[in-house]
Scaffold this motif. Structure first.
Motif: not given
Length: 531
Positions: A114-142
């Motif tokens: 995400l750091s390489l290919h998006s303009n999101l800030d640090a908080a948005q990066h983490r939130q996006r990773v949570y969303e990606l982890f939900e997409t790949v089937g993880f439950r407790d993403v944090e």
């Protein structure tokens, strides 16, 4: 979306270019899956790496071109690749253990993309990773975000790599053996995830695999590669029902689900005396009970398979049989001796009678040894110390006999494992196990890393050896199609317990446990039955 046109690749070896790919051509449309199949060294991984501009330093595109949308990838500069790779085209590598940094949290590693290919800030990066982890089937993403690779199972680590691959929302993904070595249920979950991505986002996938069952189930088109050439391209129906090229015909003929299951005289097997008797076996590691009260018998000359997902307890059970791990409680009789009552010295005489063939033979070989030394190693363990030249002279006939039993010529004794193919290394591992003339072989995933045609050869070799020598096999595997083809009896393990066991025909044709039914439903290649 992608057009590969007359692609040629060569590797520079000793200042000379060695051609590897020869005029490879195919195309892929948005949302389509093209599977590249073939044996080791056929060029399928090189093709995938060439598309991504990831050839090793000595690899060069010597002809043809690769078009991605309106860009000629074979003409891109390093800067051009950096802007494209990860954003528009991405990779799911084969081995998550090697691909993930063991010293960093997995969430942070996905954030790198995400750091390489998006303009999101640090908080948005983490939130996006949570969303990606939900997409790949993880439950407790944090929790998953904070974990290190060693805290995740193989299937979980592969999901992290998929999350990283899709973080930049690419149009094209190269999936290089994305489910190699995964259990059937985890493999199905990972492949379902990739299929869903194709359907929802119109992402195109080049699927590099040696598993023809996966290709049949998941691909729109299959390209068959041999010696760096694309010898045949077609739909799964065309490839499996009307193969044209001789190599394709051999591959299709070697698929376990298409091989006629031999008729086994189970009644005759059950009249034999047991070679192994396990009664109420428990094995705990601290608070974790890896084996929780298993019981079974393995009779002389039979193939007894133990199947189940990672963490089910099958490998721990095998380690107890081999005297490599002490049982917490219960009894284990091997050739009439209760090994739970033996210390290491007491077990030692049995080691000649029960040997193991590992999943990855290369990692079990001393890299300094040639094949002679590798095969001789068990002999040395049971011989008094003597001068090396005298010992080698005395052992040569036994080494040659073991190699020939494993269908290898005596000349292989002078080679090093690095000079051999995967199938040849596995034959060396079998020769090493045979050299002390054992009565029992424990086979721990012995063909999971092999191409289908090579795997078929190894299985035929094992069957011949069993007939000639009366060997007893304990076969540990997650490949249920293979298990059905070779087994007399099968035990299904879940959470350290055997939830079902019986003849192979009963377990596969009339499964009574819901868990067994779930495993069977997840077998790749279900479509092959109908094609």
């Amino acid at each position: 979306m992608l057009v590969v046109e007359n692609l040629n690749v060569a590797y520079k070896v000793n200042r000379r270019l060695k051609p590897t790919l020869h005029d490879v051509s195919f195309s892929i449309a948005p949302g389509e899956v093209v599977a590249l199949v073939g044996g080791s060294g056929s060029g399928k991984t090189t093709t995938g790496h060439a598309i991504l501009g990831l050839l090793s330093e000595n690899g060069h595109v010597t002809g043809g071109k690769i078009m991605f949308r309106d860009q000629v990838l074979t003409e891109l500069s390093p800067k051009g690749w950096r802007s494209l790779r990860g954003r528009a085209v991405s990779l799911i590598p084969q081995d998550p253990t090697v691909s993930l940094d063991p010293l960093r949290r997995v969430g942070e590693q996905v954030e790198d993309m995400l750091s390489l290919h998006s303009n999101l800030d640090a908080a948005q990066h983490r939130q996006r990773v949570y969303e990606l982890f939900e997409t790949v089937g993880f439950r407790d993403v944090e929790l998953r975000y904070r974990q290190y690779p060693h805290e995740l199972s193989g299937g979980m680590k592969q999901r992290v790599l998929i999350a990283s691959a899709i973080a930049g929302e690419p149009d094209l993904i190269i999936a290089d053996e994305p489910t190699s070595g995964l259990d059937a249920t985890v493999q199905k979950q990972v492949l379902d995830l990739i299929s869903d991505l194709c359907r929802r986002s119109r992402t195109a996938v080049v699927l590099v695999t040696h598993d023809l069952g996966v290709a049949a189930d998941r691909a729109d088109q299959i390209g068959v590669m041999e010696h760096g050439r694309l010898v045949e391209v077609g739909t799964p129906d065309q490839i499996f029902n009307s193969p044209q090229h001789p190599y394709t015909k051999r591959l299709v003929g070697a698929v376990p689900s298409r091989v006629a299951v031999p008729v086994r005289d189970v009644a005759a097997v059950e009249k034999r005396e047991p070679a192994i008797t396990v009664t109420d076996l428990h094995k705990s590691y601290g608070d974790i009970e890896a084996v929780a009260g298993t019981s079974f018998e393995v009779r002389h000359g039979e193939t007894f398979s133990i199947v189940g997902e990672s963490g089910s307890g099958k490998s721990t059970t095998a380690r107890v049989l081999l005297g490599l791990t002490e049982a917490t409680s219960g009894s284990v009789s091997v050739l009439g001796k209760d090994i739970t009552q033996l210390d290491r010295r007491g077990y030692r005489p049995l080691r000649q009678d029960i040997q193991i063939v590992y999943q990855n033979p290369y990692s079990s070989f001393d890299p300094r040894f040639d094949v002679f030394d590798v095969v001789e190693e068990p002999l040395r363990a049971f011989q008094p110390p003597q001068l090396p030249w005298k010992r080698k002279k005395a052992n040569r006939d036994r080494i040659v006999a073991a190699l020939e039993a494993a269908a290898l010529p005596p000349s292989f004794a002078d080679l090093h494992p690095a000079e051999l193919s995967g199938g040849q290394r596995q034959r060396v591992a079998i020769a090493r196990a045979l050299v002390v003339e054992p009565k029992i072989l424990v086979l721990d995933e012995p063909i999971s890393a092999l191409d289908v045609s090579v795997a078929a050869q190894i299985l035929q070799l094992l069957e011949n050896l069993q007939k000639e020598r009366g060997l007893t096999y304990v076969f540990i595997s997650h490949d249920l199609a293979v298990v059905r083809a070779i087994s007399d009896h099968v035990a299904v393990m879940q959470n350290g317990q055997i939830v079902e066991q019986g003849s192979a025909d009963d377990v596969f044709s009339r499964p009574s446990s819901p868990y067994t039914q779930k495993l069977l439903a997840a077998i790749a290649g279900q479509k092959l039955v109908h094609l």
